[in-house]
Design a protein around this motif. Structure first.
Motif, PDB file in Angstrom:
ATOM      1  N   GLU A  57      -6.539  -2.352   3.880  1.00  0.00           N
ATOM      2  CA  GLU A  57      -6.414  -1.046   4.538  1.00  0.00           C
ATOM      3  C   GLU A  57      -5.420  -0.148   3.798  1.00  0.00           C
ATOM      4  OE1 GLU A  57      -7.143  -1.611   9.253  1.00  0.00           O
ATOM      5  OE2 GLU A  57      -5.483  -2.762   8.401  1.00  0.00           O
ATOM      6  N   PHE A  58      -4.406  -0.764   3.231  1.00  0.00           N
ATOM      7  CA  PHE A  58      -3.413   0.003   2.485  1.00  0.00           C
ATOM      8  C   PHE A  58      -4.091   0.812   1.384  1.00  0.00           C
ATOM      9  CE2 PHE A  58      -0.331   0.620  -0.913  1.00  0.00           C
ATOM     10  CZ  PHE A  58       0.792   1.059  -0.228  1.00  0.00           C
ATOM     11  N   CYS A  70       2.783  -4.205   4.286  1.00  0.00           N
ATOM     12  CA  CYS A  70       1.588  -3.941   5.087  1.00  0.00           C
ATOM     13  C   CYS A  70       1.709  -4.548   6.475  1.00  0.00           C
ATOM     14  CB  CYS A  70       0.337  -4.465   4.386  1.00  0.00           C
ATOM     15  SG  CYS A  70      -0.104  -3.519   2.923  1.00  0.00           S
ATOM     16  N   LYS A  71       2.190  -5.786   6.547  1.00  0.00           N
ATOM     17  CA  LYS A  71       2.371  -6.427   7.852  1.00  0.00           C
ATOM     18  C   LYS A  71       3.373  -5.650   8.695  1.00  0.00           C
ATOM     19  CE  LYS A  71       0.961 -11.096   6.732  1.00  0.00           C
ATOM     20  NZ  LYS A  71       1.324 -12.512   6.670  1.00  0.00           N
ATOM     21  N   ILE A  90      -0.884  -3.073   9.142  1.00  0.00           N
ATOM     22  CA  ILE A  90      -2.186  -2.929   8.490  1.00  0.00           C
ATOM     23  C   ILE A  90      -2.395  -4.078   7.522  1.00  0.00           C
ATOM     24  CG2 ILE A  90      -2.226  -0.399   8.686  1.00  0.00           C
ATOM     25  CD1 ILE A  90      -1.438  -0.291   5.697  1.00  0.00           C
ATOM     26  N   SER A  91      -3.644  -4.239   7.099  1.00  0.00           N
ATOM     27  CA  SER A  91      -3.935  -5.258   6.099  1.00  0.00           C
ATOM     28  C   SER A  91      -3.722  -4.665   4.708  1.00  0.00           C
ATOM     29  CB  SER A  91      -5.380  -5.742   6.238  1.00  0.00           C
ATOM     30  OG  SER A  91      -6.276  -4.712   5.873  1.00  0.00           O
ATOM     31  N   LEU A  92      -3.677  -5.536   3.740  1.00  0.00           N
ATOM     32  CA  LEU A  92      -3.530  -5.105   2.353  1.00  0.00           C
ATOM     33  C   LEU A  92      -4.723  -4.247   1.936  1.00  0.00           C
ATOM     34  CD1 LEU A  92      -1.615  -5.377  -0.043  1.00  0.00           C
ATOM     35  CD2 LEU A  92      -2.802  -7.452  -0.689  1.00  0.00           C
ATOM     36  N   THR A 129      10.127  -6.054   7.710  1.00  0.00           N
ATOM     37  CA  THR A 129       9.541  -6.815   6.606  1.00  0.00           C
ATOM     38  C   THR A 129      10.454  -7.897   6.048  1.00  0.00           C
ATOM     39  OG1 THR A 129      10.365  -5.222   4.985  1.00  0.00           O
ATOM     40  CG2 THR A 129       8.141  -4.853   5.859  1.00  0.00           C
ATOM     41  N   ARG A 142       1.990   6.132  -0.761  1.00  0.00           N
ATOM     42  CA  ARG A 142       1.259   5.569   0.382  1.00  0.00           C
ATOM     43  C   ARG A 142       2.229   4.969   1.390  1.00  0.00           C
ATOM     44  NH1 ARG A 142      -2.817   5.850   3.788  1.00  0.00           N
ATOM     45  NH2 ARG A 142      -3.921   3.905   4.097  1.00  0.00           N
ATOM     46  N   ASN A 147       2.299  -7.140   0.613  1.00  0.00           N
ATOM     47  CA  ASN A 147       1.692  -7.719   1.817  1.00  0.00           C
ATOM     48  C   ASN A 147       2.681  -7.705   2.983  1.00  0.00           C
ATOM     49  OD1 ASN A 147      -0.617  -8.935   3.068  1.00  0.00           O
ATOM     50  ND2 ASN A 147       0.509 -10.860   3.057  1.00  0.00           N
TER      51      ASN A 147
END
Length: 108
Positions: free
Chosen positions: A64-65, A55-56, A60-62, A29, A10, A52
């Motif tokens: 949404e991942f 994702c940031k 996207i949010s966690l 990150t 992913r 997290n």
């Protein structure tokens, strides 16, 4: 869902989609390149905090991942289908209702 495979795949999928290299993701990150590489090469599973941050960095949010991967078959759909789903998400409920009616009429 095999989480040990899903997470690295992913991350790669989202980096490719967003045209972000692993180096850029590392910079976004604050996660070291070696740590990020170990995750993508399936040597380690990231902590929730690390995931997290990823994702940031990807914007996207966690949720949404994981949600997008499941809902869209984790890459098992064509680019055209993905485009339609992305467009669908931008429509109002009324527009979605209209599209569904139109699509049903095409099948009849």
């Amino acid at each position: 869902m095999d989480i040990e495979k899903f997470i690295p795949e992913r991350i790669d999928e989202l980096c490719k989609r967003n045209k972000i290299s692993r180096y850029q993701l590392s910079a976004l990150t604050g996660i070291s390149q070696s740590a990020l590489s170990a995750i993508v090469k399936k040597k380690t599973i990231p902590t929730l905090i690390t995931l997290n941050k990823i994702c940031k960095g990807l914007g996207i949010s966690l949720s949404e991942f994981f949600e997008n991967g499941d809902r869209r078959g984790a890459g098992n759909i064509s680019e055209d289908q993905r485009e339609v789903l992305d467009l669908w998400d931008t429509l109002t409920k009324e527009e979605q209702r209209f599209i569904k009616i139109s699509m049903r009429s095409l099948r009849e």
